[in-house]
Scaffold this motif. Structure first.
Motif, PDB file in Angstrom:
ATOM      1  N   PRO A 214     -19.918 -34.183  -9.587  1.00 53.68           N
ATOM      2  CA  PRO A 214     -19.087 -34.010 -10.779  1.00 53.68           C
ATOM      3  C   PRO A 214     -18.358 -35.303 -11.123  1.00 53.68           C
ATOM      4  N   PRO A 215     -17.930 -35.477 -12.374  1.00 51.95           N
ATOM      5  CA  PRO A 215     -17.212 -36.695 -12.732  1.00 51.95           C
ATOM      6  C   PRO A 215     -15.896 -36.815 -11.974  1.00 51.95           C
ATOM      7  N   ARG A 216     -15.477 -38.044 -11.729  1.00 55.99           N
ATOM      8  CA  ARG A 216     -14.262 -38.285 -10.950  1.00 55.99           C
ATOM      9  C   ARG A 216     -13.004 -37.900 -11.717  1.00 55.99           C
ATOM     10  N   PHE A 217     -12.993 -38.192 -13.025  1.00 55.03           N
ATOM     11  CA  PHE A 217     -11.833 -37.895 -13.858  1.00 55.03           C
ATOM     12  C   PHE A 217     -12.216 -36.898 -14.946  1.00 55.03           C
ATOM     13  N   SER A 218     -11.349 -35.934 -15.189  1.00 56.52           N
ATOM     14  CA  SER A 218     -11.630 -34.935 -16.216  1.00 56.52           C
ATOM     15  C   SER A 218     -11.418 -35.536 -17.604  1.00 56.52           C
ATOM     16  N   ASP A 219     -11.966 -34.885 -18.613  1.00 55.12           N
ATOM     17  CA  ASP A 219     -11.784 -35.336 -19.991  1.00 55.12           C
ATOM     18  C   ASP A 219     -10.318 -35.273 -20.393  1.00 55.12           C
ATOM     19  N   LYS A 220      -9.614 -34.275 -19.892  1.00 55.79           N
ATOM     20  CA  LYS A 220      -8.195 -34.146 -20.204  1.00 55.79           C
ATOM     21  C   LYS A 220      -7.414 -35.351 -19.671  1.00 55.79           C
ATOM     22  N   TYR A 221      -7.744 -35.793 -18.471  1.00 56.88           N
ATOM     23  CA  TYR A 221      -7.096 -36.947 -17.853  1.00 56.88           C
ATOM     24  C   TYR A 221      -7.386 -38.214 -18.653  1.00 56.88           C
ATOM     25  N   LYS A 222      -8.646 -38.362 -19.097  1.00 53.57           N
ATOM     26  CA  LYS A 222      -9.032 -39.524 -19.896  1.00 53.57           C
ATOM     27  C   LYS A 222      -8.309 -39.530 -21.239  1.00 53.57           C
ATOM     28  N   ARG A 223      -8.231 -38.370 -21.883  1.00 54.26           N
ATOM     29  CA  ARG A 223      -7.523 -38.277 -23.171  1.00 54.26           C
ATOM     30  C   ARG A 223      -6.045 -38.626 -23.009  1.00 54.26           C
ATOM     31  N   PHE A 224      -5.452 -38.226 -21.895  1.00 54.87           N
ATOM     32  CA  PHE A 224      -4.054 -38.542 -21.633  1.00 54.87           C
ATOM     33  C   PHE A 224      -3.851 -40.059 -21.527  1.00 54.87           C
TER      34      PHE A 224
END
Length: 103
Positions: free
Chosen positions: A40-50
């Motif tokens: 799975p990806p290391r960082f979630s999309d929510k974390y990236k958007r933040f």
């Protein structure tokens, strides 16, 4: 063959196991001849958007990186990805508005 695994590039089910790297199973797609893992990806999309939101609210890349404890290069890559998606969606909107104006 691994029927439950799907190639993340061409979505083919014609894959086989291809060793492991640091305990993560690697797979090889026979269709597109690419290797990938099911990690799975290391960082979630929510974390990236933040992180991108912080940057667009006048917080520097280095400060965002220090606050989130990640590499500034990762944040810069996320900003570029966000910008590309935004441009693509903006172009689609302008094309759709031009189509409605022609009618």
């Amino acid at each position: 063959m691994c029927e439950e695994i799907e190639c993340k590039y061409c979505l083919s089910h014609d894959v086989k196991k291809n060793g492991s790297n640091n305990g993560i199973q690697r797979y090889y797609c026979k269709s597109c001849q690419r290797s990938f893992s099911n990690k799975p990806p290391r960082f979630s999309d929510k974390y990236k958007r933040f992180a991108v939101m912080l940057y667009f609210n006048n917080v520097g890349i280095r400060k965002v990186a220090k606050f989130l404890k990640i590499n500034p290069t990762s944040i810069l890559r996320w900003i570029k990805e966000f910008h590309k998606k935004w441009q693509d969606s903006d172009n689609k909107k302008s094309v759709n508005s031009n189509k409605t104006m022609d009618i």
